[in-house]
Design an enzyme around this catalytic site. Structure first.
Site, PDB file in Angstrom:
ATOM      1  N   SER A 135       0.859  -1.183   0.000  1.00  0.00           N
ATOM      2  CA  SER A 135       0.000   0.000   0.000  1.00  0.00           C
ATOM      3  C   SER A 135       0.891   1.227   0.000  1.00  0.00           C
ATOM      4  CB  SER A 135      -0.867  -0.016   1.269  1.00  0.00           C
ATOM      5  OG  SER A 135      -1.452   1.249   1.512  1.00  0.00           O
ATOM      6  N   TYR A 148      -1.759  -0.505  10.732  1.00  0.00           N
ATOM      7  CA  TYR A 148      -1.818  -0.820   9.309  1.00  0.00           C
ATOM      8  C   TYR A 148      -0.547  -0.356   8.599  1.00  0.00           C
ATOM      9  CZ  TYR A 148      -3.470  -0.766   4.453  1.00  0.00           C
ATOM     10  OH  TYR A 148      -3.592  -0.956   3.096  1.00  0.00           O
TER      11      TYR A 148
END
Length: 250
Positions: A135, A148
């Site tokens: 990501s 995350y």
């Protein structure tokens, strides 16, 4: 480009980015094992060259057994796509150990176990492609999502280390780093971001879209096509890299 005769395994392959990647690999000729926790989701999208395998990436035994079953059915895995992940934000001072471990177990432990099990075949064949779905949060800090962010940074570190371990062999390890992609994850996160930030859902969605430099959500197939290229013969000198798919420089 063709992947005829290759066996690919995509975790989280029943929905979203994973499904788009699986379909792209299958369209290029690969036999693709798609894994996930819910048999009904996998069965709904299974078809020619898309083969369902129930597997929970947060459970080491499930990963070991799932990869072994895929190999028994379709031969050695030559293309490994650790894609399964969860994207949830929470301020660090509100993050308990259970939340932290849930994020790490899915996003990092699951990728580690999946790559490790697929790597046995790749080492024997002396050929393989690993493309992890990270990501933009793996490249920079994502506000309000420390767990995350840490998990996605860790995934990139794993890919970079493996690329060094196997230099000189026909094995490559890369990561793709998408911004916000038009999937169910974005839809689900709109409500939670709106609640945390005290804004409307439309404003929350606009905030996510604005994070992408071209000011639109990314289509899952845009990510899939980048992964497909990294698995093909023209990318054999691309190794240990993080391909940003975010509409501009991150």
């Amino acid at each position: 480009m063709t992947l005829d005769g290759k066996h690919a395994l995509v975790t989280g392959g029943g929905t979203g980015i994973g499904l788009a990647i699986a379909r792209a690999l299958a369209n290029a000729g690969a036999e693709v094992t798609i894994t996930g926790r819910r048999a009904e989701v996998l069965d709904a999208v299974a078809g020619p060259r898309l083969h369902p395998q129930v597997m929970d990436v947060t459970d080491e035994a499930s990963v070991t057994q799932g990869v072994a079953a895929a190999v028994a059915a379709r031969g050695p895995v030559q293309v490994c796509i650790p894609n399964a992940g969860i994207a949830e934000g929470r301020a660090l001072h509100k993050t308990d150990t259970d939340f932290w471990r849930r994020i790490m177990a899915t996003n990092l432990d699951g990728a580690f176990w999946t790559i490790r099990e697929c790597l046995h075949d790749m080492r024997r064949a002396e050929w393989g492609r690993v493309v992890a779905v990270s990501s933009i949060a793996g490249l920079r800090g994502l506000k309000g999502a420390s767990a995350y962010t840490a998990s996605k940074h860790g995934l990139i570190g794993l890919v970079r280390a493996l690329s060094e371990d196997y230099l000189g062999m026909a094995l490559t390890f890369n990561a793709v780093c998408p911004g916000y992609v038009d999937t169910e994850i974005v839809t689900r996160n709109v409500a939670s971001i709106a609640a945390r930030a005290g804004v409307t859902e439309d404003a929350a969605r606009a905030t996510m879209i604005a994070t992408n430099r071209h000011n639109r959500l990314i289509a899952p197939d845009e990510v899939a096509q980048a992964v497909l290229w990294l698995c093909g013969p023209g990318s054999s000198s691309v190794n240990g890299q993080c391909i940003e798919i975010a509409g501009g420089q991150v």
